[in-house]
Design a protein around this motif. Structure first.
Motif, PDB file in Angstrom:
ATOM      1  N   LEU A  73       3.864  -1.498   3.868  1.00  7.80           N
ATOM      2  CA  LEU A  73       5.376  -2.141   3.846  1.00  7.80           C
ATOM      3  C   LEU A  73       4.385  -2.767   2.440  1.00  7.80           C
ATOM      4  CD1 LEU A  73       7.882  -2.470   3.716  1.00  7.80           C
ATOM      5  CD2 LEU A  73       7.868  -4.460   5.018  1.00  7.80           C
ATOM      6  N   LYS A  74       5.578  -1.837   1.437  1.00  3.90           N
ATOM      7  CA  LYS A  74       4.746  -2.739  -0.253  1.00  3.90           C
ATOM      8  C   LYS A  74       6.072  -3.219  -0.919  1.00  3.90           C
ATOM      9  CE  LYS A  74       3.054  -1.032  -4.754  1.00  3.90           C
ATOM     10  NZ  LYS A  74       2.673  -0.240  -5.836  1.00  3.90           N
ATOM     11  N   GLN A  75       6.231  -4.083  -1.136  1.00  8.88           N
ATOM     12  CA  GLN A  75       7.589  -4.991  -1.249  1.00  8.88           C
ATOM     13  C   GLN A  75       6.920  -6.165  -2.573  1.00  8.88           C
ATOM     14  OE1 GLN A  75       6.822  -7.145   1.742  1.00  8.88           O
ATOM     15  NE2 GLN A  75       9.185  -7.791   2.555  1.00  8.88           N
ATOM     16  N   THR A  76       7.314  -6.240  -3.822  1.00  8.96           N
ATOM     17  CA  THR A  76       7.765  -6.257  -5.183  1.00  8.96           C
ATOM     18  C   THR A  76       8.699  -7.493  -5.119  1.00  8.96           C
ATOM     19  OG1 THR A  76       9.769  -5.386  -5.538  1.00  8.96           O
ATOM     20  CG2 THR A  76       7.544  -4.011  -5.756  1.00  8.96           C
ATOM     21  N   ASP A  77       8.439  -8.443  -4.373  1.00 10.50           N
ATOM     22  CA  ASP A  77       8.813  -9.582  -4.849  1.00 10.50           C
ATOM     23  C   ASP A  77       7.748 -10.445  -4.058  1.00 10.50           C
ATOM     24  OD1 ASP A  77       9.473  -9.726  -2.042  1.00 10.50           O
ATOM     25  OD2 ASP A  77      11.895  -9.638  -2.709  1.00 10.50           O
ATOM     26  N   THR A  78       8.395 -12.137  -3.841  1.00 12.52           N
ATOM     27  CA  THR A  78       7.696 -13.087  -3.068  1.00 12.52           C
ATOM     28  C   THR A  78       7.612 -12.796  -2.176  1.00 12.52           C
ATOM     29  OG1 THR A  78       9.952 -14.088  -3.089  1.00 12.52           O
ATOM     30  CG2 THR A  78       8.511 -14.855  -4.930  1.00 12.52           C
ATOM     31  N   ASN A  79       8.010 -12.328  -1.172  1.00 17.43           N
ATOM     32  CA  ASN A  79       8.150 -11.422   0.103  1.00 17.43           C
ATOM     33  C   ASN A  79       7.036 -10.788   0.473  1.00 17.43           C
ATOM     34  OD1 ASN A  79      11.142 -12.639   1.122  1.00 17.43           O
ATOM     35  ND2 ASN A  79      12.368 -10.897   0.043  1.00 17.43           N
ATOM     36  N   SER A  80       6.780 -10.784  -0.210  1.00 12.89           N
ATOM     37  CA  SER A  80       5.709  -9.382  -0.352  1.00 12.89           C
ATOM     38  C   SER A  80       4.213 -10.389  -0.297  1.00 12.89           C
ATOM     39  CB  SER A  80       4.843  -8.801  -1.477  1.00 12.89           C
ATOM     40  OG  SER A  80       4.467  -9.571  -3.120  1.00 12.89           O
ATOM     41  N   LEU A  81       4.191 -11.620  -0.638  1.00 16.18           N
ATOM     42  CA  LEU A  81       3.307 -12.790  -0.384  1.00 16.18           C
ATOM     43  C   LEU A  81       3.557 -13.274   1.003  1.00 16.18           C
ATOM     44  CD1 LEU A  81       3.242 -14.545  -3.988  1.00 16.18           C
ATOM     45  CD2 LEU A  81       1.104 -12.521  -2.995  1.00 16.18           C
TER      46      LEU A  81
END
Length: 416
Positions: free
Chosen positions: A128-136
């Motif tokens: 799963l590759k997220q691009t906002d703070t949710n990725s952290l």
């Protein structure tokens, strides 16, 4: 477009695949209520042995512009809420297996559902590759460091919920239930299908896309990936961070864009048509359009103060904005956006700004006391700035309000 019904685990455990949540997607906003329903359905389908349970559809672009040599990246157009939530559930199951010394099960979950085991590029490792703070936040729960994660995230909140619900008794039931979840996979081809039209049509069929979701999509979707990330980081993300109720952690982007359009067009868009009005106003994506995006970002700084008075450094301005917030004079926001912009540009002093904030309170309070209709205030504040003389700012504003008649009247002391 190709649509196929299949078990969700077949989709998730495909080797060397990465599910990319693009920057124009809506925020991950599922709460524990939706997570509870998903978990209950998952356990129920296992307990009842009813065969399968349908969870909806996931729409993606295959062989998109994000493709790399190591992994096939699927750009998710719709379904990211349930896809992200199921991934969070798998992380909770992996962590439970690891903590209860079920090493083989933990390794299976980690390598089959959460990571691409053999890829070398670290950015391609997570499925799963997220691009906002949710990725952290997602990396934090993967690494068991969520207690050190300072920012608020639904990813961490929902992980903690799942973690609290998984027990020795239901662990294998949840795994069995996940095996029984089915969905419709809708695969788009970039050169043949129009992702933007499909995204818009999802809203017309009743799915819960906000006006800001559609505006974000309109701004970002047709850009090349590198340009998408640049505009997201430099323009859109600051807007989202500023147009937010910080205490409730609630997005106010739709409301802010509505107020901005009201200020610019001197016409109040319907709440359900903010996106349409935005699209109509900015059809040509030329230099003037990009300057407008910069203006929208700039004005969002003022909106942050209006929506969150506690962030204002000046004690007196903060106090007056708190009063305005308690009086719920949100109808004045389009007007106040320009007033704060003028203060920022040095056209008026803080002292004049404070006097204006007090004047608006007096005007609203007096009208409330004598029973004048509040719905008239929309039109008053929509056009009020046009009556301001910047050479005699405060006095011209007082005169403009005192001259109002009928439903827009400024009650005098005798009326009160």
């Amino acid at each position: 477009m190709i649509a196929t019904q299949l078990p969700i685990i077949n989709f998730l455990q495909a080797p060397n695949v990465q599910f990319v949540i693009p920057v124009y997607q809506r925020n991950y906003d599922w709460s524990t209520n939706e997570c509870q329903k998903l978990l209950q359905d998952t356990i129920a389908v296992s307990r009842e042995q009813t065969g399968s349970h349908f969870i909806g559809s996931i729409v993606f672009i295959h062989e998109g512009a994000y493709s790399t040599r190591e992994v096939k990246e699927l750009v998710i157009i719709d379904g990211q809420q349930r896809l992200t939530t199921i991934n969070i559930l798998y992380v909770a199951l992996f962590r439970f297996a690891k903590e209860t010394k079920q090493e083989h099960e933990a390794e299976r979950l980690y390598n089959m559902f959460l990571t691409n085991q053999y890829v070398k590029n670290e950015s391609s490792k997570l499925k799963l590759k997220q691009t906002d703070t949710n990725s952290l936040a997602f990396k934090a729960i993967m690494n068991a460091t969520e207690s050190d994660f300072d920012a608020y995230s639904n990813v961490v909140e929902n992980f903690n919920y799942f973690k609290s619900e998984i027990t020795e008794t239901n662990f294998h039931k949840i795994l069995d239930g996940l095996n029984r979840l089915i969905f419709v996979e809708i695969s788009l081809e970039r050169d043949k299908d129009d992702p933007q039209r499909i995204f818009e049509s999802l809203n017309s069929t009743g799915l819960d896309l906000s006006q800001s979701d559609l505006i974000r999509n309109y701004i970002l979707m047709d850009l090349p990936p590198r340009q998408q990330n640049k505009i997201y980081d430099q323009i859109w993300n600051p807007i989202e961070e500023n147009a937010k109720d910080l205490k409730k952690q609630k997005s106010l982007v739709s409301e802010y864009i509505r107020d901005y359009l009201t200020l610019k067009k001197k016409k109040i868009p319907k709440k359900s048509r903010v996106y349409e009005e935005f699209k109509k106003m900015y059809q040509d994506k030329d230099d003037a359009y990009h300057q407008e995006l910069e203006n929208i970002k700039s004005f969002s700084v003022h909106y942050k103060m209006l929506a969150n008075p506690h962030t204002v450094k000046n004690d007196t301005i903060r106090k007056e904005l708190n009063y305005i917030s308690r009086l719920e004079i949100n109808v004045a926001f389009p007007f106040l956006l320009q007033v704060f912009e003028d203060a920022d540009n040095g056209i008026i002093t803080d002292e004049i700004l404070i006097k204006i904030l007090k004047l608006i309170q007096s005007y609203t309070w007096r009208r409330f006391i004598v029973g004048l209709p509040t719905n008239a205030l929309n039109k008053v504040f929509m056009t009020l700035y046009a009556e301001v003389d910047t050479e005699d700012y405060y006095e011209s504003l007082v005169l403009a309000l005192y001259k109002k008649r009928g439903s827009g009247k400024f009650p005098n002391n005798q009326d009160v």
